[in-house]
Design an enzyme around this catalytic site. Structure first.
Site, mmCIF file in Angstrom:
data_model
loop_
_atom_site.group_PDB
_atom_site.id
_atom_site.type_symbol
_atom_site.label_atom_id
_atom_site.label_comp_id
_atom_site.label_asym_id
_atom_site.label_seq_id
_atom_site.Cartn_x
_atom_site.Cartn_y
_atom_site.Cartn_z
ATOM 1 N NE ARG A 135 -3.549 0.028 2.728
ATOM 2 C CZ ARG A 135 -4.186 0.211 3.895
ATOM 3 N NH1 ARG A 135 -4.175 -0.754 4.810
ATOM 4 N NH2 ARG A 135 -4.815 1.336 4.151
ATOM 5 C CD GLN A 179 -13.156 8.024 8.251
ATOM 6 O OE1 GLN A 179 -13.602 6.973 8.734
ATOM 7 N NE2 GLN A 179 -13.787 8.679 7.286
ATOM 8 C CB SER A 188 -18.392 3.700 3.925
ATOM 9 O OG SER A 188 -17.384 3.391 4.882
ATOM 10 C CB CYS A 207 12.718 -1.798 17.387
ATOM 11 S SG CYS A 207 13.038 -0.267 18.260
ATOM 12 C CB ALA A 234 -13.905 13.747 -4.180
ATOM 13 C CG HIS A 257 -8.417 5.655 11.408
ATOM 14 N ND1 HIS A 257 -9.453 5.484 10.532
ATOM 15 C CD2 HIS A 257 -8.987 5.794 12.636
ATOM 16 C CE1 HIS A 257 -10.617 5.495 11.215
ATOM 17 N NE2 HIS A 257 -10.344 5.685 12.486
ATOM 18 N N PRO A 261 -20.325 9.498 -4.471
ATOM 19 C CG PRO A 261 -18.941 8.182 -5.830
ATOM 20 C CD PRO A 261 -18.953 9.013 -4.612
ATOM 21 C CD GLN A 262 -22.381 4.058 -5.139
ATOM 22 O OE1 GLN A 262 -23.526 3.667 -4.905
ATOM 23 N NE2 GLN A 262 -21.865 4.086 -6.353
HETATM 24 C C1 BV8 Z 1 -11.942 1.417 18.648
HETATM 25 C C2 BV8 Z 1 -6.415 2.377 9.469
HETATM 26 C C3 BV8 Z 1 -11.934 1.002 20.980
HETATM 27 C C4 BV8 Z 1 -5.852 1.027 9.150
HETATM 28 C C5 BV8 Z 1 -8.798 2.021 9.880
HETATM 29 C C6 BV8 Z 1 -18.696 1.880 18.245
HETATM 30 C C7 BV8 Z 1 -17.854 2.777 18.890
HETATM 31 C C8 BV8 Z 1 -16.476 2.589 18.881
HETATM 32 C C9 BV8 Z 1 -15.909 1.500 18.179
HETATM 33 C C10 BV8 Z 1 -16.743 0.617 17.533
HETATM 34 C C11 BV8 Z 1 -18.127 0.798 17.576
HETATM 35 N N1 BV8 Z 1 -18.678 -0.224 16.858
HETATM 36 C C12 BV8 Z 1 -17.700 -1.009 16.387
HETATM 37 C C13 BV8 Z 1 -16.516 -0.541 16.781
HETATM 38 C C14 BV8 Z 1 -15.234 -1.151 16.474
HETATM 39 C C15 BV8 Z 1 -14.613 -0.603 15.200
HETATM 40 C C16 BV8 Z 1 -15.621 -0.258 14.123
HETATM 41 O O1 BV8 Z 1 -16.018 0.892 13.982
HETATM 42 N N2 BV8 Z 1 -15.995 -1.249 13.355
HETATM 43 C C17 BV8 Z 1 -16.919 -1.022 12.256
HETATM 44 C C18 BV8 Z 1 -16.526 -1.918 11.100
HETATM 45 C C19 BV8 Z 1 -18.325 -1.249 12.732
HETATM 46 N N3 BV8 Z 1 -13.819 0.562 15.522
HETATM 47 C C20 BV8 Z 1 -12.574 0.368 15.964
HETATM 48 O O2 BV8 Z 1 -12.075 -0.721 16.152
HETATM 49 C C21 BV8 Z 1 -11.763 1.617 16.277
HETATM 50 N N4 BV8 Z 1 -11.175 1.472 17.570
HETATM 51 O O3 BV8 Z 1 -13.107 1.567 18.660
HETATM 52 O O4 BV8 Z 1 -11.203 1.137 19.765
HETATM 53 C C22 BV8 Z 1 -10.940 1.072 22.048
HETATM 54 C C23 BV8 Z 1 -11.006 2.127 22.944
HETATM 55 C C24 BV8 Z 1 -10.070 2.173 23.977
HETATM 56 C C25 BV8 Z 1 -9.086 1.197 24.076
HETATM 57 C C26 BV8 Z 1 -9.003 0.170 23.151
HETATM 58 C C27 BV8 Z 1 -9.936 0.098 22.129
HETATM 59 C C28 BV8 Z 1 -10.598 1.773 15.315
HETATM 60 C C29 BV8 Z 1 -11.072 1.907 13.919
HETATM 61 C C30 BV8 Z 1 -9.884 2.274 13.000
HETATM 62 C C31 BV8 Z 1 -9.566 1.141 12.061
HETATM 63 N N5 BV8 Z 1 -8.536 1.570 11.086
HETATM 64 N N6 BV8 Z 1 -7.832 2.456 9.060
HETATM 65 C C32 BV8 Z 1 -5.623 0.835 7.677
HETATM 66 O O5 BV8 Z 1 -5.817 1.785 6.881
HETATM 67 O O6 BV8 Z 1 -5.205 -0.284 7.314
HETATM 68 S S1 BV8 Z 1 -10.398 2.091 9.379
HETATM 69 C C33 BV8 Z 1 -10.517 2.299 7.681
HETATM 70 O O7 BV8 Z 1 -11.802 1.911 7.251
HETATM 71 C C34 BV8 Z 1 -10.440 3.725 7.207
HETATM 72 O O8 BV8 Z 1 -9.467 4.435 7.887
HETATM 73 C C35 BV8 Z 1 -11.819 4.261 7.414
HETATM 74 O O9 BV8 Z 1 -11.965 4.832 8.679
HETATM 75 C C36 BV8 Z 1 -12.662 3.024 7.409
HETATM 76 C C37 BV8 Z 1 -13.708 3.025 6.322
HETATM 77 O O10 BV8 Z 1 -13.093 3.424 5.192
HETATM 78 P P1 BV8 Z 1 -13.589 4.797 4.427
HETATM 79 O O11 BV8 Z 1 -12.511 5.754 4.559
HETATM 80 O O12 BV8 Z 1 -14.955 5.222 4.797
HETATM 81 O O13 BV8 Z 1 -13.615 4.222 3.049
HETATM 82 P P2 BV8 Z 1 -14.519 3.079 2.554
HETATM 83 O O14 BV8 Z 1 -13.656 2.254 1.691
HETATM 84 O O15 BV8 Z 1 -15.278 2.450 3.655
HETATM 85 O O16 BV8 Z 1 -15.571 3.872 1.685
HETATM 86 C C38 BV8 Z 1 -15.101 4.676 0.630
HETATM 87 C C39 BV8 Z 1 -16.212 5.641 0.321
HETATM 88 O O17 BV8 Z 1 -15.758 6.484 -0.732
HETATM 89 C C40 BV8 Z 1 -17.475 4.952 -0.166
HETATM 90 O O18 BV8 Z 1 -18.598 5.523 0.465
HETATM 91 C C41 BV8 Z 1 -17.489 5.279 -1.681
HETATM 92 O O19 BV8 Z 1 -18.813 5.445 -2.170
HETATM 93 C C42 BV8 Z 1 -16.763 6.594 -1.701
HETATM 94 N N7 BV8 Z 1 -16.085 6.894 -2.966
HETATM 95 C C43 BV8 Z 1 -15.548 6.018 -3.862
HETATM 96 N N8 BV8 Z 1 -15.012 6.728 -4.905
HETATM 97 C C44 BV8 Z 1 -15.204 8.047 -4.625
HETATM 98 C C45 BV8 Z 1 -15.876 8.159 -3.395
HETATM 99 N N9 BV8 Z 1 -16.212 9.340 -2.844
HETATM 100 C C46 BV8 Z 1 -15.885 10.457 -3.537
HETATM 101 N N10 BV8 Z 1 -15.224 10.440 -4.724
HETATM 102 C C47 BV8 Z 1 -14.882 9.261 -5.296
HETATM 103 N N11 BV8 Z 1 -14.247 9.247 -6.483
#
Ligand code: BV8
Length: 262
Positions: free
Chosen positions: A72, A103, A203, A161, A245, A121, A228-229
């Site tokens: 990546r 993010q 998303s 490290c 975008a 993140h 777009p979605q």
């Molecule tokens: C945590 C880095 C607790 C890594 C990422 C409720 C509250 C709190 C937590 C949770 C909760 N429910 C569930 C959880 C747990 C979890 C979570 O949210 N799970 C989800 C799946 C339900 N959350 C966590 O685990 C977080 N930590 O809560 O810790 C804690 C507290 C104290 C102590 C210990 C623990 C941590 C979450 C972070 C994970 N890391 N990224 C890496 O990159 O490898 S997340 C990663 O996916 C991204 O960073 C982003 O945040 C996420 C989703 O990605 P998006 O950026 O939205 O992109 P996606 O692909 O989904 O969508 C793309 C969009 O773009 C689409 O809508 C598409 O239509 C659009 N698009 C496409 N083309 C275009 C476009 N838009 C415009 N123009 C275009 N051309």
């Protein structure tokens, strides 16, 4: 794209004192960087990104997960910021007060000219060791950046490290890990104080990051979404600009500051 919606959004953006731009992987899609929604390819095709982006996956198979992040990082290093990133940087130089909250773990906002983006993140470019101290690590890249990886990517053993010989890991926040406190606090403060929040290419399903646009709306800001979605943020946004975008943001920014200059 409905011009009347863009004009309304431009009027709000151009007259806002405090602007927050909140981005997800979609802002980098037109730079050729796959989003989390995109299916994984090659070596990782049989995995789900959300399963790979975990400490458990890394400890179970460090070479596979480190290889994925290095692949990546190489792809991001070969990508260029797109007109959407450049338009967001232009907001930073035109709005009275603006904050970019992302993010994303790529550096395309920075390479487009945005300063001080809040990375909720983490980043592909700040590896650290797995010890509690989290010693910063450096890449031994050739001078022209990460070695070009074959498209399907490969397993790569993570480095050790230099300070304590622990495994080096990507400087990102994995699922199940807490977000950096400074980043989250800064993001919540900016969302609470802003007049307009522009949510681009997310998303809106990963928490607590997905709370940011909701905090802005609850604090009285106008949320404008560019995607777009449809997403769960549709009900939070006062205006939903349906489209890519890199096409919408330049038009929006041009109209915003032409209108107020006019
Ligand atoms: C945590 C880095 C607790 C890594 C990422 C409720 C509250 C709190 C937590 C949770 C909760 N429910 C569930 C959880 C747990 C979890 C979570 O949210 N799970 C989800 C799946 C339900 N959350 C966590 O685990 C977080 N930590 O809560 O810790 C804690 C507290 C104290 C102590 C210990 C623990 C941590 C979450 C972070 C994970 N890391 N990224 C890496 O990159 O490898 S997340 C990663 O996916 C991204 O960073 C982003 O945040 C996420 C989703 O990605 P998006 O950026 O939205 O992109 P996606 O692909 O989904 O969508 C793309 C969009 O773009 C689409 O809508 C598409 O239509 C659009 N698009 C496409 N083309 C275009 C476009 N838009 C415009 N123009 C275009 N051309």
């Amino acid at each position: 794209m409905e011009d009347v919606l863009v004009r309304r959004a431009a009027q709000l953006l151009g007259s806002a004192r405090r602007v927050v731009v909140f981005t997800g992987a979609g802002i980098s899609a037109e730079s050729g960087v796959p989003t989390f929604r995109d299916d994984l390819t090659g070596l990782w095709a049989r995995f789900d990104a959300a399963r790979l982006a975990t400490a458990e996956a890394f400890h179970a198979d460090p070479d596979l997960v480190w290889g994925w992040y290095e692949w990546r990082r190489a792809r991001v290093s070969r990508a260029q910021p797109n007109p959407g990133h450049l338009a967001i940087a232009a907001i930073g130089s035109r709005a009275v007060d603006s904050t970019v909250i992302t993010q994303n773990v790529d550096d395309l906002h920075e390479r487009a000219g945005t300063r001080g983006a809040i990375h909720l993140h983490g980043s592909l470019f700040t590896p650290r060791c797995v010890a509690a101290a989290g010693h910063p690590a450096t890449f031994e890249d050739p001078s022209d950046g990460p070695a070009a990886q074959p498209d399907e990517g490969r397993r790569i053993p993570p480095p050790r490290c230099a300070s304590c010989a622990a495994l080096v890991r990507p400087g990102v926040v994995w699922f199940g890990e807490a977000l950096p406190e400074t980043a989250l606090t800064g993001a919540v403060e900016a969302a609470t104080a802003c007049d307009v929040l522009l949510a681009v290419g997310t998303s809106g399903v990963v928490y607590p990051a997905a709370e940011i646009p909701r905090i802005a709306a609850r604090s009285g800001a106008t949320v404008i979404q560019v995607n777009p979605q449809p997403t769960p943020l549709d009900t939070v946004a006062a205006i939903n600009l349906r489209g890519p975008a890199a096409e919408i943001l330049p038009a929006l920014v041009a109209a915003a500051w032409e209108e107020t200059d006019g």
